[in-house]
Design an enzyme around this catalytic site. Structure first.
Site, PDB file in Angstrom:
ATOM      1  N   ASP A 163      -6.251 -14.476   8.711  1.00 61.51           N
ATOM      2  CA  ASP A 163      -5.014 -14.286   7.926  1.00 61.51           C
ATOM      3  C   ASP A 163      -3.847 -15.127   8.431  1.00 61.51           C
ATOM      4  O   ASP A 163      -2.726 -14.632   8.591  1.00 61.51           O
ATOM      5  CB  ASP A 163      -4.613 -12.791   7.906  1.00 61.51           C
ATOM      6  CG  ASP A 163      -5.564 -11.928   7.101  1.00 61.51           C
ATOM      7  OD1 ASP A 163      -6.246 -12.460   6.205  1.00 61.51           O
ATOM      8  OD2 ASP A 163      -5.629 -10.714   7.366  1.00 61.51           O
ATOM      9  N   ASP A 188       2.375   1.786   3.379  1.00 62.79           N
ATOM     10  CA  ASP A 188       3.306   0.795   3.951  1.00 62.79           C
ATOM     11  C   ASP A 188       4.725   1.306   3.771  1.00 62.79           C
ATOM     12  O   ASP A 188       5.639   0.935   4.509  1.00 62.79           O
ATOM     13  CB  ASP A 188       3.218  -0.556   3.225  1.00 62.79           C
ATOM     14  CG  ASP A 188       1.854  -1.196   3.353  1.00 62.79           C
ATOM     15  OD1 ASP A 188       1.117  -0.847   4.284  1.00 62.79           O
ATOM     16  OD2 ASP A 188       1.541  -2.061   2.501  1.00 62.79           O
ATOM     17  N   GLU A 199     -10.889  -6.825  -4.878  1.00 64.22           N
ATOM     18  CA  GLU A 199     -10.771  -7.872  -3.852  1.00 64.22           C
ATOM     19  C   GLU A 199     -12.019  -7.899  -2.981  1.00 64.22           C
ATOM     20  O   GLU A 199     -12.252  -6.992  -2.192  1.00 64.22           O
ATOM     21  CB  GLU A 199      -9.536  -7.620  -2.985  1.00 64.22           C
ATOM     22  CG  GLU A 199      -9.382  -8.672  -1.890  1.00 64.22           C
ATOM     23  CD  GLU A 199      -8.107  -8.518  -1.080  1.00 64.22           C
ATOM     24  OE1 GLU A 199      -7.183  -7.792  -1.526  1.00 64.22           O
ATOM     25  OE2 GLU A 199      -8.036  -9.109   0.005  1.00 64.22           O
ATOM     26  N   LYS A 211     -14.715  -9.003  -0.006  1.00 63.88           N
ATOM     27  CA  LYS A 211     -14.711  -9.455   1.389  1.00 63.88           C
ATOM     28  C   LYS A 211     -16.106  -9.188   1.946  1.00 63.88           C
ATOM     29  O   LYS A 211     -16.678  -8.137   1.673  1.00 63.88           O
ATOM     30  CB  LYS A 211     -13.653  -8.679   2.186  1.00 63.88           C
ATOM     31  CG  LYS A 211     -13.442  -9.227   3.588  1.00 63.88           C
ATOM     32  CD  LYS A 211     -12.309  -8.501   4.331  1.00 63.88           C
ATOM     33  CE  LYS A 211     -12.087  -9.156   5.687  1.00 63.88           C
ATOM     34  NZ  LYS A 211     -11.070  -8.466   6.496  1.00 63.88           N
ATOM     35  N   ASP A 224     -11.418 -12.235  10.394  1.00 66.36           N
ATOM     36  CA  ASP A 224     -10.400 -12.470   9.359  1.00 66.36           C
ATOM     37  C   ASP A 224      -9.068 -12.819  10.019  1.00 66.36           C
ATOM     38  O   ASP A 224      -8.372 -11.955  10.528  1.00 66.36           O
ATOM     39  CB  ASP A 224     -10.271 -11.176   8.532  1.00 66.36           C
ATOM     40  CG  ASP A 224      -9.431 -11.350   7.296  1.00 66.36           C
ATOM     41  OD1 ASP A 224      -9.352 -12.471   6.781  1.00 66.36           O
ATOM     42  OD2 ASP A 224      -8.858 -10.342   6.847  1.00 66.36           O
ATOM     43  N   HIS A 252     -11.296 -14.631   2.973  1.00 66.00           N
ATOM     44  CA  HIS A 252     -12.525 -13.844   2.827  1.00 66.00           C
ATOM     45  C   HIS A 252     -13.733 -14.698   2.464  1.00 66.00           C
ATOM     46  O   HIS A 252     -14.838 -14.436   2.925  1.00 66.00           O
ATOM     47  CB  HIS A 252     -12.316 -12.731   1.796  1.00 66.00           C
ATOM     48  CG  HIS A 252     -11.277 -11.734   2.238  1.00 66.00           C
ATOM     49  ND1 HIS A 252     -10.898 -10.663   1.480  1.00 66.00           N
ATOM     50  CD2 HIS A 252     -10.535 -11.653   3.375  1.00 66.00           C
ATOM     51  CE1 HIS A 252      -9.968  -9.967   2.122  1.00 66.00           C
ATOM     52  NE2 HIS A 252      -9.727 -10.564   3.269  1.00 66.00           N
ATOM     53  N   ASP A 310      -1.180 -13.143   1.692  1.00 67.23           N
ATOM     54  CA  ASP A 310      -1.734 -12.020   2.449  1.00 67.23           C
ATOM     55  C   ASP A 310      -2.075 -12.555   3.836  1.00 67.23           C
ATOM     56  O   ASP A 310      -3.219 -12.910   4.103  1.00 67.23           O
ATOM     57  CB  ASP A 310      -2.969 -11.452   1.753  1.00 67.23           C
ATOM     58  CG  ASP A 310      -3.455 -10.189   2.441  1.00 67.23           C
ATOM     59  OD1 ASP A 310      -2.732  -9.702   3.336  1.00 67.23           O
ATOM     60  OD2 ASP A 310      -4.538  -9.696   2.109  1.00 67.23           O
ATOM     61  N   HIS A 358       0.879  -1.164   0.000  1.00 69.82           N
ATOM     62  CA  HIS A 358       0.000   0.000   0.000  1.00 69.82           C
ATOM     63  C   HIS A 358       0.917   1.214   0.000  1.00 69.82           C
ATOM     64  O   HIS A 358       2.010   1.166   0.568  1.00 69.82           O
ATOM     65  CB  HIS A 358      -0.827   0.088   1.285  1.00 69.82           C
ATOM     66  CG  HIS A 358      -1.723  -1.075   1.542  1.00 69.82           C
ATOM     67  ND1 HIS A 358      -1.321  -2.186   2.224  1.00 69.82           N
ATOM     68  CD2 HIS A 358      -3.017  -1.273   1.242  1.00 69.82           C
ATOM     69  CE1 HIS A 358      -2.332  -3.027   2.315  1.00 69.82           C
ATOM     70  NE2 HIS A 358      -3.372  -2.507   1.730  1.00 69.82           N
ATOM     71  N   MET A 413       2.641  -5.902  -7.521  1.00 67.01           N
ATOM     72  CA  MET A 413       1.295  -5.379  -7.227  1.00 67.01           C
ATOM     73  C   MET A 413       1.389  -4.210  -6.262  1.00 67.01           C
ATOM     74  O   MET A 413       2.215  -4.215  -5.348  1.00 67.01           O
ATOM     75  CB  MET A 413       0.437  -6.500  -6.621  1.00 67.01           C
ATOM     76  CG  MET A 413      -0.964  -6.121  -6.213  1.00 67.01           C
ATOM     77  SD  MET A 413      -1.100  -5.460  -4.536  1.00 67.01           S
ATOM     78  CE  MET A 413      -1.704  -6.894  -3.651  1.00 67.01           C
ATOM     79  N   ASP A 461      -4.851 -13.888  -3.188  1.00 71.28           N
ATOM     80  CA  ASP A 461      -4.336 -13.743  -1.822  1.00 71.28           C
ATOM     81  C   ASP A 461      -4.496 -15.071  -1.098  1.00 71.28           C
ATOM     82  O   ASP A 461      -5.615 -15.546  -0.854  1.00 71.28           O
ATOM     83  CB  ASP A 461      -5.112 -12.650  -1.060  1.00 71.28           C
ATOM     84  CG  ASP A 461      -4.635 -11.252  -1.434  1.00 71.28           C
ATOM     85  OD1 ASP A 461      -3.717 -11.135  -2.273  1.00 71.28           O
ATOM     86  OD2 ASP A 461      -5.176 -10.279  -0.871  1.00 71.28           O
ATOM     87  N   GLU A 504      -9.412 -13.833  -2.005  1.00 66.91           N
ATOM     88  CA  GLU A 504      -8.585 -14.210  -0.844  1.00 66.91           C
ATOM     89  C   GLU A 504      -9.214 -15.389  -0.118  1.00 66.91           C
ATOM     90  O   GLU A 504     -10.402 -15.358   0.214  1.00 66.91           O
ATOM     91  CB  GLU A 504      -8.442 -13.016   0.109  1.00 66.91           C
ATOM     92  CG  GLU A 504      -7.747 -13.431   1.411  1.00 66.91           C
ATOM     93  CD  GLU A 504      -7.353 -12.283   2.317  1.00 66.91           C
ATOM     94  OE1 GLU A 504      -6.900 -11.246   1.806  1.00 66.91           O
ATOM     95  OE2 GLU A 504      -7.512 -12.455   3.544  1.00 66.91           O
TER      96      GLU A 504
HETATM   97  C1  GLT Z   1      -5.679  -5.742   4.372  1.00 68.29           C
HETATM   98  C2  GLT Z   1      -6.770  -6.678   3.947  1.00 68.29           C
HETATM   99  C3  GLT Z   1      -6.358  -7.496   2.802  1.00 68.29           C
HETATM  100  C4  GLT Z   1      -6.113  -6.711   1.550  1.00 68.29           C
HETATM  101  C5  GLT Z   1      -5.003  -5.776   1.670  1.00 68.29           C
HETATM  102  C6  GLT Z   1      -4.935  -4.926   0.416  1.00 68.29           C
HETATM  103  S1  GLT Z   1      -4.961  -4.880   3.094  1.00 68.29           S
HETATM  104  O1  GLT Z   1      -4.666  -6.468   5.017  1.00 68.29           O
HETATM  105  O2  GLT Z   1      -7.140  -7.502   5.039  1.00 68.29           O
HETATM  106  O3  GLT Z   1      -7.230  -8.540   2.539  1.00 68.29           O
HETATM  107  O4  GLT Z   1      -5.745  -7.609   0.551  1.00 68.29           O
HETATM  108  O5  GLT Z   1      -5.539  -3.700   0.556  1.00 68.29           O
HETATM  109 MN    MN Z   2      -6.224  -9.682   0.921  1.00 73.42          MN
HETATM  110 MN    MN Z   3      -7.645 -11.084   4.956  1.00 72.73          MN
END
Ligand code: GLT
Ligand code: MN
Ligand code: MN
Length: 388
Positions: free
Chosen positions: A258, A58, A182, A184, A256, A221, A288, A55, A89, A246, A218
């Site tokens: 991750d 970042d 993306e 979610k 979430d 998600h 991610d 980003h 990206m 992702d 992702e």
């Molecule tokens: C954030 C989010 C991710 C996205 C990122 C890109 S930022 O961490 O949870 O799923 O991919 O903006």
């Molecule tokens: Mn993501």
């Molecule tokens: Mn995520």
């Protein structure tokens, strides 16, 4: 058997925000010190990664002066060059700053929408300068807690207007980046717009330049919503819209998480990797995710190594599945078409319609037939568990 050492050709990437995640959560503060981006670049390269994604903020703090920005970017580029890393990206942080608390492109306030565009255009400039070919749009704050606040139809119009505008900006600047939406379902908003891959694909068809847009699905998600991620990715591939992906770990029905790739639901991840590899997907394998909050820096690198190693193991398992005589014997039989029946409906004709109408199908016998999926799934499980 390979030793599962990642190579640049594996196209593994990490976000700066992933290995740099300090372990903050809604109930507790940071447990790890900030990770300088140049350090992430060098260490990830050493571990075999191909690149890093980012980003705008970042790398460059939101309140940096132009001179500060230039010197940060210069130092970062030097680290990339020295370590042979790329930035495939880039994206914009349209969620952290309080100005975005009620949305960026879908805010009711046109000034907020203009600021979101201003911030995105400048982040696209940064992405282009670093060589990014894919630009991700994660609308983390595009949503509502109460639908009294805005009409979701207006939100779709506003979202569309901004994305159309940015697609023109990209062409005007000659960047020619691919835009990946993306999806979610929720978090951080109560409900986020475009919650699934399917809704993103439907929305893309309404844009001025749909060919420029694809998706960045992702694992976490779809899985947090209890959906089948492999099916979502299949639909994106089928539509020619899988521009980026992702990868991470997630239990259904949770926030979430991750987690490290492969930390949860190995079989789903096996089918995911197999599909990516079998389909010839040539984009990035982007992780991610972040290390557990229990970890120090050593644990962060264990996390990063683990994501890549598990992918490579599953890739090998997918190949093994494709070459396993017993498994393939079963699979081939499943769609056997000895009478060439499928040719009757591969295209419509009156003649084909009559032939299908005239078919005498033994419905009862078909209903009694066993498909043998218990055996097939058990063989798959044994293969994934490494005893086959
Ligand atoms: C954030 C989010 C991710 C996205 C990122 C890109 S930022 O961490 O949870 O799923 O991919 O903006
Ligand atoms: Mn993501
Ligand atoms: Mn995520």
């Amino acid at each position: 058997m390979s030793n599962y050492t990642p190579q640049k050709s594996d196209k593994f990437t990490f976000g700066l925000w992933t290995v740099g995640n300090p372990g903050r959560d809604p109930f507790g503060s940071e447990v790890r010190p900030p990770m300088p981006p140049t350090k992430s670049v060098r260490k990830l390269s050493e571990l075999g990664a191909y690149g890093v994604n980012l980003h705008d903020n970042d790398l460059v703090p939101i309140d940096a002066t132009p001179a500060q920005r230039d010197s940060i970017v210069k130092e970062f580029k030097q680290a990339l060059n020295e370590s042979g890393m790329v930035v495939p990206m880039a994206t914009t942080n349209l969620f952290s700053d309080p100005i975005f608390k009620d949305g960026a492109f879908t805010s009711n306030d046109p000034v907020v929408r203009a600021y979101a565009l201003q911030k995105t255009m400048s982040a696209m400039d940064l992405g282009a300068e670093l060589g990014a070919g894919v630009y991700v749009f994660w609308g983390g704050r595009e949503g509502t807690e109460t639908d009294a606040s805005k009409d979701a139809r207006d939100s779709m119009k506003r979202f569309r207007e901004c994305l159309n505008f940015l697609a023109e900006y990209d062409l005007d600047q000659g960047y020619n980046m691919k835009f990946a939406l993306e999806p979610k379902p929720n978090e951080p908003r109560g409900d986020i717009y475009l919650p699934t891959v399917g809704s993103a694909l439907g929305f893309i068809a309404t844009l001025d330049k749909p060919e420029k847009f694809g998706v960045n699905p992702e694992f976490a998600h779809d899985t947090m919503a209890g959906l089948n991620f492999v099916h979502a990715v299949a639909q994106a591939i089928d539509a020619g819209k899988l521009f980026h992906i992702d990868l991470n770990g997630q239990k259904p029905g949770r926030y979430d998480q991750d987690y490290r790739f492969g930390a949860e639901d190995l079989k789903a991840n096996f089918f995911l990797v197999k599909m990516l590899e079998d389909s010839g997907y040539s984009g990035m394998r982007h992780f991610d995710a972040h290390a557990y909050r229990t970890e120090d820096e050593e644990g962060v690198w264990d996390f990063a190594r683990g994501c890549m190693k598990t992918y490579l193991i599953l890739k090998e398992k997918g190949k093994q599945w494709n070459e396993d005589a017993e498994i393939q014997g079963i699979v081939k039989n499943l769609s056997a078409d000895t009478g060439n029946i499928s040719s009757l409906f591969s295209s419509y004709s009156k003649e084909n319609a009559s032939k299908i109408t005239a078919m005498n199908v033994d419905r009862i016998a078909y209903g009694k037939k066993g498909y043998g999926y218990e055996k097939l799934d058990q063989l798959t499980t044994e293969l994934v568990l490494g005893v086959r």
